[in-house]
Structures are given as structure tokens and as C-alpha cells.
Design an enzyme around this catalytic site. Sequence first.
Site, PDB file in Angstrom:
ATOM      1  N   ARG A  97      -3.230 -14.041-113.395  1.00  0.00           N
ATOM      2  CA  ARG A  97      -2.789 -12.917-112.556  1.00  0.00           C
ATOM      3  C   ARG A  97      -3.440 -11.618-113.040  1.00  0.00           C
ATOM      4  O   ARG A  97      -3.836 -10.774-112.221  1.00  0.00           O
ATOM      5  CB  ARG A  97      -1.258 -12.829-112.552  1.00  0.00           C
ATOM      6  CG  ARG A  97      -0.692 -12.057-111.364  1.00  0.00           C
ATOM      7  CD  ARG A  97      -0.522 -10.578-111.640  1.00  0.00           C
ATOM      8  NE  ARG A  97       0.167 -10.402-112.882  1.00  0.00           N
ATOM      9  CZ  ARG A  97      -0.167  -9.508-113.814  1.00  0.00           C
ATOM     10  NH1 ARG A  97      -1.166  -8.668-113.640  1.00  0.00           N
ATOM     11  NH2 ARG A  97       0.500  -9.435-114.955  1.00  0.00           N
ATOM     12  N   GLY A 137     -11.949   0.727-116.967  1.00  0.00           N
ATOM     13  CA  GLY A 137     -11.808   1.261-118.318  1.00  0.00           C
ATOM     14  C   GLY A 137     -11.176   2.643-118.329  1.00  0.00           C
ATOM     15  O   GLY A 137     -11.858   3.634-118.021  1.00  0.00           O
ATOM     16  N   TRP A 169      -9.102  -2.443-125.117  1.00  0.00           N
ATOM     17  CA  TRP A 169      -8.096  -3.237-124.389  1.00  0.00           C
ATOM     18  C   TRP A 169      -8.445  -3.356-122.909  1.00  0.00           C
ATOM     19  O   TRP A 169      -7.559  -3.219-122.057  1.00  0.00           O
ATOM     20  CB  TRP A 169      -6.687  -2.638-124.559  1.00  0.00           C
ATOM     21  CG  TRP A 169      -6.175  -2.776-125.944  1.00  0.00           C
ATOM     22  CD1 TRP A 169      -5.952  -1.766-126.825  1.00  0.00           C
ATOM     23  CD2 TRP A 169      -5.854  -3.993-126.633  1.00  0.00           C
ATOM     24  NE1 TRP A 169      -5.507  -2.284-128.026  1.00  0.00           N
ATOM     25  CE2 TRP A 169      -5.439  -3.646-127.935  1.00  0.00           C
ATOM     26  CE3 TRP A 169      -5.889  -5.350-126.288  1.00  0.00           C
ATOM     27  CZ2 TRP A 169      -5.064  -4.589-128.883  1.00  0.00           C
ATOM     28  CZ3 TRP A 169      -5.504  -6.296-127.226  1.00  0.00           C
ATOM     29  CH2 TRP A 169      -5.100  -5.908-128.499  1.00  0.00           C
ATOM     30  N   CYS A 245      -4.769   3.885-108.812  1.00  0.00           N
ATOM     31  CA  CYS A 245      -5.210   2.487-108.950  1.00  0.00           C
ATOM     32  C   CYS A 245      -4.167   1.687-109.730  1.00  0.00           C
ATOM     33  O   CYS A 245      -3.839   0.548-109.382  1.00  0.00           O
ATOM     34  CB  CYS A 245      -6.545   2.403-109.685  1.00  0.00           C
ATOM     35  SG  CYS A 245      -7.875   3.329-108.898  1.00  0.00           S
ATOM     36  N   GLU A 370      -0.370  -1.420-118.125  1.00  0.00           N
ATOM     37  CA  GLU A 370      -0.013  -0.796-116.841  1.00  0.00           C
ATOM     38  C   GLU A 370       1.225   0.082-116.985  1.00  0.00           C
ATOM     39  O   GLU A 370       2.057   0.166-116.093  1.00  0.00           O
ATOM     40  CB  GLU A 370       0.265  -1.879-115.777  1.00  0.00           C
ATOM     41  CG  GLU A 370      -0.848  -2.854-115.603  1.00  0.00           C
ATOM     42  CD  GLU A 370      -1.860  -2.405-114.578  1.00  0.00           C
ATOM     43  OE1 GLU A 370      -1.638  -1.351-113.974  1.00  0.00           O
ATOM     44  OE2 GLU A 370      -2.869  -3.101-114.419  1.00  0.00           O
ATOM     45  N   THR A 372       3.888   1.275-120.352  1.00  0.00           N
ATOM     46  CA  THR A 372       4.856   0.533-121.165  1.00  0.00           C
ATOM     47  C   THR A 372       6.258   0.653-120.544  1.00  0.00           C
ATOM     48  O   THR A 372       6.525   1.506-119.700  1.00  0.00           O
ATOM     49  CB  THR A 372       4.929   1.082-122.602  1.00  0.00           C
ATOM     50  OG1 THR A 372       5.451   2.416-122.545  1.00  0.00           O
ATOM     51  CG2 THR A 372       3.558   1.098-123.278  1.00  0.00           C
TER      52      THR A 372
HETATM   53  P1  FAD Z   1       0.742   3.772-127.173  1.00  0.00           P
HETATM   54  O1  FAD Z   1       0.580   4.690-126.022  1.00  0.00           O
HETATM   55  O2  FAD Z   1       0.189   4.169-128.489  1.00  0.00           O
HETATM   56  O3  FAD Z   1       2.293   3.479-127.332  1.00  0.00           O
HETATM   57  C1  FAD Z   1       2.892   2.951-128.534  1.00  0.00           C
HETATM   58  C2  FAD Z   1       4.412   2.981-128.342  1.00  0.00           C
HETATM   59  O4  FAD Z   1       4.856   4.337-128.159  1.00  0.00           O
HETATM   60  C3  FAD Z   1       4.852   2.224-127.083  1.00  0.00           C
HETATM   61  O5  FAD Z   1       6.080   1.588-127.314  1.00  0.00           O
HETATM   62  C4  FAD Z   1       5.044   3.340-126.067  1.00  0.00           C
HETATM   63  O6  FAD Z   1       5.960   3.010-125.025  1.00  0.00           O
HETATM   64  C5  FAD Z   1       5.597   4.446-126.948  1.00  0.00           C
HETATM   65  N1  FAD Z   1       5.388   5.752-126.339  1.00  0.00           N
HETATM   66  C6  FAD Z   1       4.220   6.389-126.079  1.00  0.00           C
HETATM   67  N2  FAD Z   1       4.445   7.584-125.497  1.00  0.00           N
HETATM   68  C7  FAD Z   1       5.794   7.698-125.372  1.00  0.00           C
HETATM   69  C8  FAD Z   1       6.663   8.698-124.853  1.00  0.00           C
HETATM   70  N3  FAD Z   1       6.213   9.829-124.302  1.00  0.00           N
HETATM   71  N4  FAD Z   1       8.009   8.482-124.924  1.00  0.00           N
HETATM   72  C9  FAD Z   1       8.496   7.314-125.450  1.00  0.00           C
HETATM   73  N5  FAD Z   1       7.724   6.354-125.948  1.00  0.00           N
HETATM   74  C10 FAD Z   1       6.389   6.528-125.913  1.00  0.00           C
HETATM   75  N6  FAD Z   1      -6.211  -0.521-120.256  1.00  0.00           N
HETATM   76  C11 FAD Z   1      -7.200  -0.255-119.329  1.00  0.00           C
HETATM   77  O7  FAD Z   1      -7.592   0.882-119.137  1.00  0.00           O
HETATM   78  N7  FAD Z   1      -7.760  -1.286-118.620  1.00  0.00           N
HETATM   79  C12 FAD Z   1      -7.384  -2.585-118.787  1.00  0.00           C
HETATM   80  O8  FAD Z   1      -7.919  -3.476-118.123  1.00  0.00           O
HETATM   81  C13 FAD Z   1      -6.360  -2.888-119.751  1.00  0.00           C
HETATM   82  N8  FAD Z   1      -6.011  -4.182-120.016  1.00  0.00           N
HETATM   83  C14 FAD Z   1      -5.129  -4.447-121.044  1.00  0.00           C
HETATM   84  C15 FAD Z   1      -4.881  -5.781-121.425  1.00  0.00           C
HETATM   85  C16 FAD Z   1      -4.033  -6.059-122.485  1.00  0.00           C
HETATM   86  C17 FAD Z   1      -3.807  -7.474-122.891  1.00  0.00           C
HETATM   87  C18 FAD Z   1      -3.392  -5.010-123.160  1.00  0.00           C
HETATM   88  C19 FAD Z   1      -2.450  -5.298-124.302  1.00  0.00           C
HETATM   89  C20 FAD Z   1      -3.634  -3.691-122.805  1.00  0.00           C
HETATM   90  C21 FAD Z   1      -4.507  -3.392-121.755  1.00  0.00           C
HETATM   91  N9  FAD Z   1      -4.819  -2.073-121.419  1.00  0.00           N
HETATM   92  C22 FAD Z   1      -5.792  -1.797-120.472  1.00  0.00           C
HETATM   93  C23 FAD Z   1      -4.257  -0.978-122.194  1.00  0.00           C
HETATM   94  C24 FAD Z   1      -2.815  -0.650-121.864  1.00  0.00           C
HETATM   95  O9  FAD Z   1      -2.742  -0.021-120.621  1.00  0.00           O
HETATM   96  C25 FAD Z   1      -2.241   0.192-123.015  1.00  0.00           C
HETATM   97  O10 FAD Z   1      -2.059  -0.691-124.109  1.00  0.00           O
HETATM   98  C26 FAD Z   1      -0.936   0.861-122.651  1.00  0.00           C
HETATM   99  O11 FAD Z   1      -1.155   1.896-121.740  1.00  0.00           O
HETATM  100  C27 FAD Z   1      -0.217   1.436-123.886  1.00  0.00           C
HETATM  101  O12 FAD Z   1      -1.079   2.205-124.630  1.00  0.00           O
HETATM  102  P2  FAD Z   1      -1.216   1.956-126.218  1.00  0.00           P
HETATM  103  O13 FAD Z   1      -1.426   0.504-126.433  1.00  0.00           O
HETATM  104  O14 FAD Z   1      -2.224   2.899-126.738  1.00  0.00           O
HETATM  105  O15 FAD Z   1       0.224   2.298-126.799  1.00  0.00           O
END
Ligand code: FAD
Length: 391
Positions: A97, A137, A169, A245, A370, A372
Site C-alpha cells: 500500500r 522527497g 526516509w 499531496c 504522513e 505522526t
Molecule cells: P520527528 O519529527 O523528529 O518526531 C519525533 C517525535 O516527536 C514524534 O513522536 C513526533 O510526533 C514528536 N513531535 C514532533 N513535533 C511535535 C510537536 N510539535 N508536538 C508534539 N510532538 C511532536 N518522508 C517523505 O518525505 N517521503 C516519503 O516517501 C517518506 N516515506 C517514509 C517511509 C517510512 C518507512 C518512514 C518511517 C518515514 C517516511 N517518511 C517519508 C518520513 C516521515 O514522514 C517522517 O518520519 C515523519 O514526518 C516524522 O518525522 P521524523 O521521523 O523526523 O520525526
Amino acid sequence: SVRSPLNDPLDLLEVPADVPAEERAIQQTVRDVLADHARPVIADCFENHRFPRELVPRLGELGVLGMHLDGYGCAGSSALAYGLACMELEAVDSGLRSFVSVQGSLSMFSLHRFGSEEQKQEWLPQLAKGAAIGCFGLTEPDAGSDPSGIRTRAERRGGDWVLRGSKTWITNGGIADVATVWATTEDGVRGFVVPRGTPGFVTRDITGKLSLRASVTSELFFDDVRLPDSAVLPGAKGLRAPLTCLDEARFGIVFGAVGAARDALQAALAYADSRVQFGRPVSGFQLTQRKLAGMTVELSTALLLALHLARLKDADRLRPEQISAGKLHNVRTAVEIARESRTILGGNGISGEYSPLRHANNLESVLTYEGTEEVHTLVVGAALTGLQSFR
Ligand code: FAD
């Protein structure tokens, strides 16, 4: 008389019966094709950290790539049909998916909504057929939940652009023929269409994942990548464009999560029926029935919510905070159902032979990408109170 057991927990409340015949037929076709071609290989793909790339042309033939887009070889189906297709794909594996979401709702949608006529003509028909693969990206090492922090930069050099920075990611990154890349410019955030093979653009796959192992996730690197002016997505100006998007892709997740949960619960129902302890099937114990009944009610609720959001989307009335509410509820529910289903399988539940733990592990990624769970909670909170609590 005692009714024979339901092998689909969703049949209990007959929720799917409300789906119109046309959409049900599409859903059934997707389910049948995946049963023949994807189900037999998926556990092995997950174990071996392999995306079943050989299925991509078949997904194109099925019409699920860019399914809800119009023209350029896309099927132009309803949001409901797209959602139900996502449900069947994720019932097999969230990795499948994810592929379809990124291809259709992120890569193709970004071109379809914001691209020039030439960009659409060049890429959309081949992406719809599965003859080419796309990625999207946005996320960077220092910018995840807060995409306003992206550092990838595009600067004018004569009539061209020069792109510098990195992404991480990125689903499909290592296998993509074309990337939609978001970068800051002197005019704010803009989107760029970057074909594989452009000098200075390289990818590296992320290995060792404990989740979404049947999906390719990669880093993208841009080292002074020179792009013509025709590489810019002319209609995309500002951060709102990539966020639009993402709303498209999240809608598919609202349905997809229901599929993963349904598959886990079906596995638990079947196992509980055949596993005998203390002289009776474990499905006869009250504690097991409490789990099964609770999960079935939750699953039906999640499907009802997804169907409601599809109706809003097909009526062009779906708002971002409503998608957030759907993603929040359905992914959280699906994780709980997958984990609880696993407990019913006892020790066998940790074997790759059964799907619940694979789904539970996959759904950890779905909970995070997409947007958290926490971020979607704050989106709903902001809609309710009028107060943004992100910063
Ligand atoms: P962070 O933003 O660092 O967050 C860490 C923690 O802090 C989380 O629990 C978060 O909820 C919390 N947090 C952050 N800000 C706040 C706030 N203001 N208040 C409360 N809590 C907060 N990205 C793309 O662009 N394209 C893709 O195709 C894509 N595919 C992915 C596929 C996989 C398998 C994974 C794991 C990720 C993918 N991503 C992609 C990235 C994904 O969108 C990000 O991992 C996600 O947006 C979270 O960002 P981060 O991992 O940097 O976590």
C-alpha cells in the site's frame, strides 16, 4: 440454530454491504489479483527485506496507480474505490500500500496537480502503467514533523537551477525513475522533477528496518544537481503544495489501516477456532471472545469512519483536520488490533508464517509517516480550539 462462524469480522455488522456495487466489484478484483500474485510472496519479501518489484506492472494493469486521477492513462475512479483498493493492498502488506500511495498520491498527484503539461505528458502515462516508478522527497535528516525546516536549496544559475542537499526516509527512493523533490528557493518552497540519472543525484537504501521490510526506503543526495527551468513544478508555490499531496496519501491510509487490521483479525479468528487447549478451541474461552468481539467492533467503527470520509471526499468536502482525525483513529485502532490478534496466536504469533505481528510492525511506520500520531492530534486540537500548539 447456531450460525456458522463469520470468516470476515466485518460481516458481523454488514458495513461493507453499504458500498455501491461498482466499488465493491473493483475491491473484489484487487483482492483476487493480490490473492494470486502478492499473498504467496509477501511473507518471504518481508523476511528478506525485498520489495516485490515484479508486481509493479501488474498493479499498473489493475489500474490502481494514480487510480483517482483523471486523464493521462489514469483510471479516474472515485475516492471510495481508491480507498477500498488501498484497504486490499494493506490487507496483504503495508509495504504494498505504501508503494501505491507514494506512486499515485505523492509522485503522480504532485505532477497532476502542480505540473506543466509537458511534465504530465512525459511522466503520468508511464507511472500509471507501472512502466516507471516515482518517489516524493520532503523529509530531511533535520526536518520531519516540521517541514518548514528543510534545508535542501535550489538556486538560479543562468536559466537553470542548481539543487543541493539531501532527503531521508523516502519510500521508493532507490527504485524511482523520477523524484518530486521539495527545496527552498528565494521564492519560498518549490517542487522539482528530478529524473534518475541526473548528474549529482544519487540514492542509498536504508537497511535493517524492523518495519515495512517489503518496501524500499532510501536517502536521496543532491550534489550540485543542475536542472533546467522546465524541471520546476509551475503550480507549486510554498509549503502548502507538498502538504496538499500528503493529504491525498493520508486518505488512502485511513482505509489501508482497516485492511491490515482485518487481515490480522481474520488470522486470529481462524487460529482461535483450530487451536485446542484444555480440551476445547481457544475461541471458546471468554477472554478470547472478549478480545475478538472488542476488535470486531473497533474494526467496524474504523471502516465506517473511512467510508464516511470517502463520501466527504467524493463530494469535494473533505477537510485536512477530518483526514487527520481519520488517520489518527484508524491507524491507532489497527495497531491495537494487530497486536491483540498476535496474542491469540500465542507463540506461533511471532512466526513469520502468520500475518498479525508483520502487520503490527508495519503499522509502527504508518503511525509515524504522513504525519505522526502526535501531529495529527494537534491538528484536530487546533481545529477544535483555534489555537496552534505546534511551536
Ligand atoms: P520527528 O519529527 O523528529 O518526531 C519525533 C517525535 O516527536 C514524534 O513522536 C513526533 O510526533 C514528536 N513531535 C514532533 N513535533 C511535535 C510537536 N510539535 N508536538 C508534539 N510532538 C511532536 N518522508 C517523505 O518525505 N517521503 C516519503 O516517501 C517518506 N516515506 C517514509 C517511509 C517510512 C518507512 C518512514 C518511517 C518515514 C517516511 N517518511 C517519508 C518520513 C516521515 O514522514 C517522517 O518520519 C515523519 O514526518 C516524522 O518525522 P521524523 O521521523 O523526523 O520525526
